[in-house]
Design a protein around this motif. Sequence first.
Motif, PDB file in Angstrom:
ATOM      1  N   ILE A 120       0.856  -1.178   0.000  1.00 43.30           N
ATOM      2  CA  ILE A 120       0.000   0.000   0.000  1.00 43.30           C
ATOM      3  C   ILE A 120       0.895   1.231   0.000  1.00 43.30           C
ATOM      4  O   ILE A 120       1.881   1.297   0.740  1.00 43.30           O
ATOM      5  CB  ILE A 120      -0.966   0.026   1.208  1.00 43.30           C
ATOM      6  CG1 ILE A 120      -1.914   1.225   1.097  1.00 43.30           C
ATOM      7  CG2 ILE A 120      -0.213   0.025   2.533  1.00 43.30           C
ATOM      8  CD1 ILE A 120      -3.066   1.182   2.088  1.00 43.30           C
ATOM      9  N   THR A 121       0.598   2.177  -0.879  1.00 42.50           N
ATOM     10  CA  THR A 121       1.410   3.388  -0.935  1.00 42.50           C
ATOM     11  C   THR A 121       1.020   4.323   0.198  1.00 42.50           C
ATOM     12  O   THR A 121      -0.106   4.288   0.710  1.00 42.50           O
ATOM     13  CB  THR A 121       1.232   4.119  -2.273  1.00 42.50           C
ATOM     14  OG1 THR A 121      -0.119   4.561  -2.387  1.00 42.50           O
ATOM     15  CG2 THR A 121       1.594   3.213  -3.436  1.00 42.50           C
ATOM     16  N   ASP A 124      -2.098   6.316  -0.425  1.00 41.65           N
ATOM     17  CA  ASP A 124      -3.365   5.595  -0.298  1.00 41.65           C
ATOM     18  C   ASP A 124      -3.727   5.315   1.158  1.00 41.65           C
ATOM     19  O   ASP A 124      -4.862   4.921   1.452  1.00 41.65           O
ATOM     20  CB  ASP A 124      -3.294   4.262  -1.053  1.00 41.65           C
ATOM     21  CG  ASP A 124      -3.242   4.461  -2.555  1.00 41.65           C
ATOM     22  OD1 ASP A 124      -3.723   5.508  -3.025  1.00 41.65           O
ATOM     23  OD2 ASP A 124      -2.703   3.582  -3.247  1.00 41.65           O
ATOM     24  N   TYR A 144      -1.483   8.640   8.975  1.00 43.88           N
ATOM     25  CA  TYR A 144      -1.963   7.464   8.254  1.00 43.88           C
ATOM     26  C   TYR A 144      -3.035   6.719   9.041  1.00 43.88           C
ATOM     27  O   TYR A 144      -3.136   6.824  10.269  1.00 43.88           O
ATOM     28  CB  TYR A 144      -0.790   6.521   7.945  1.00 43.88           C
ATOM     29  CG  TYR A 144       0.352   7.238   7.278  1.00 43.88           C
ATOM     30  CD1 TYR A 144       0.347   7.479   5.918  1.00 43.88           C
ATOM     31  CD2 TYR A 144       1.415   7.727   8.039  1.00 43.88           C
ATOM     32  CE1 TYR A 144       1.373   8.178   5.311  1.00 43.88           C
ATOM     33  CE2 TYR A 144       2.450   8.427   7.444  1.00 43.88           C
ATOM     34  CZ  TYR A 144       2.418   8.655   6.078  1.00 43.88           C
ATOM     35  OH  TYR A 144       3.427   9.353   5.487  1.00 43.88           O
ATOM     36  N   TRP A 225      -2.072  -1.810  -5.867  1.00 33.93           N
ATOM     37  CA  TRP A 225      -3.330  -2.305  -5.303  1.00 33.93           C
ATOM     38  C   TRP A 225      -3.558  -3.783  -5.588  1.00 33.93           C
ATOM     39  O   TRP A 225      -4.401  -4.416  -4.947  1.00 33.93           O
ATOM     40  CB  TRP A 225      -4.495  -1.482  -5.841  1.00 33.93           C
ATOM     41  CG  TRP A 225      -4.666  -1.548  -7.335  1.00 33.93           C
ATOM     42  CD1 TRP A 225      -3.973  -0.846  -8.256  1.00 33.93           C
ATOM     43  CD2 TRP A 225      -5.589  -2.360  -8.048  1.00 33.93           C
ATOM     44  NE1 TRP A 225      -4.385  -1.157  -9.522  1.00 33.93           N
ATOM     45  CE2 TRP A 225      -5.390  -2.088  -9.422  1.00 33.93           C
ATOM     46  CE3 TRP A 225      -6.569  -3.288  -7.683  1.00 33.93           C
ATOM     47  CZ2 TRP A 225      -6.123  -2.716 -10.417  1.00 33.93           C
ATOM     48  CZ3 TRP A 225      -7.301  -3.900  -8.676  1.00 33.93           C
ATOM     49  CH2 TRP A 225      -7.079  -3.617 -10.028  1.00 33.93           C
TER      50      TRP A 225
END
Length: 537
Positions: A120-121, A124, A144, A225
């Motif tokens: 996951i970046t 995102d 986050y 993703w």
Amino acid sequence: FPPFLVTLLCVTDQAVPDGVDVLSLSVGPNGLPRRNLTFMSTFDLALLSAVKAGVFVTQAVGNGGPYPRTSLSFSPWIFSVAAATHDRAYPNAITLGSITGTGLACKIHATGTNGSFSLITAADATNGNVSRILVDECQDAGNYNRSLVSGRILVCSYSLRYLFGVSTLADTVAAVQELRASGLVFLATPDVDGHSFPPSPIGFPVIIIPSSKDSAVKFIRHLSWILTISLHLPPGVAPLLQHIHGHGHHSRRPHQGGDVLVPDVNSNNLDVADVLKPNILPPGNLIWAAWSSIGSDEREFEGQEFALISGASMATPHIAGIAALVKQRFPSLSPAGIASAMSTTALTLDSNGQPLLAQHPSSNVDSILGPATPFDFGAGFVNPAAAIDPGLIFDAGFRDYIQFLCSIPALSNSTVSAATGSSFFTSSSFASDLNTPYVSIASLNGARSVVRIATSVSERDEAYNATLVVPAGVSVTVQPSSFSVRGGQLVKLTLTLKALVTSSAPIFGELLLDGDRGHRLHLPICVSSKIASSGTS
């Protein structure tokens, strides 16, 4: 004087009464002296006093490459050290979808981890409206959503801010651990392409992909993703990815095992005093060394007892150790003799028999390598086994260095006397008359004869043949072209160089001395500007 310089001067002075044989200096000035010639700086003159007392002095040239004229070790009585990569590896492997890459394993405190994890970046996983720079570099866990990150591999950016210390690996790892991620992938941003990445001993699986042009970056950025990453980590090991290859995708050109890459460091004084810098090239990239666990100047290494570091400072201790071996083999050898033993036996080919390569300034990360010259590696890559049995050495002492200083037009005898305390002066036409294990001429106006005195340190008689690799645009002869020498005997070699063309481009050659008992020596020949004429200077 600045306090740091005063400390260095005190250390240098104390080395002599302490009976020190080898002085290793991974320190130096930040730039050229403001008022004096480089050879007349307080620091260089203090080192001359140490050399006079028999101390071999080796010093790092600095890390200003690949740009030219960045050497910060100047004087001929100092053995100046550049830094090279090497073919030692700490292998590990990762798999990104169908792409597999090998990288560098770094010591960590974590236990082994195996399996596949979703990526996951950072963008995102954000909580909301936060600066993109702060989000991408993963410095604060509060930015986050923990539920999105937990159990996954978090993808963050590695920018120039890390190299400048604005952002730190320690902060990123702390944030990722607080978010309960399973690992961390750093993607280099374009502003750090071509820079080195100092591996840090982090207690967490971390991978840095060091090129923004790497095919893996495209996969991660656009397919994160659906992409999973397989980590195969032995206990206590995390990989730092250096090169990653994918079928049908362009990747960074890896250097082959044994290739030696060096910074392009030209002497600041070559056009003044016929001095070649650097002098020698040992390994200096990714070197394990002891580290103070209470040190606070590098946050990534706090609490660690060892660190993996790169630079000329890590290369210089190699030369100090080899100098000690040469001194042990030849206890009466002078500092110049020790330097000569390493210089004349150095290698100019890598372990695959190919010429050494050097980094050169370029905006294209994929094409920064080119043929290396003595301006990059000095005499070549150090060869310890040959250095302790050189056959011949080219010696020089304190009086020779005084004569060298007196040959510089900008220095008067009274200036040299006041700086060195010496009252010994003799006439010398050129700085190139110093008996160095190389021939360096900054400006060859017509023709010039250069004498080198070789001393046998072998226990047996030996016959030598002298041959030349002649620089383009210059004619060179050597007399005698063959000779026999007994142990302790001196031999005079006269090289005559004549400019055939007028040019300011530096050119290179070498004098080769091949003995019938296996000794093989080489002396670099470097000529910068040339003025063709019929006269002799």
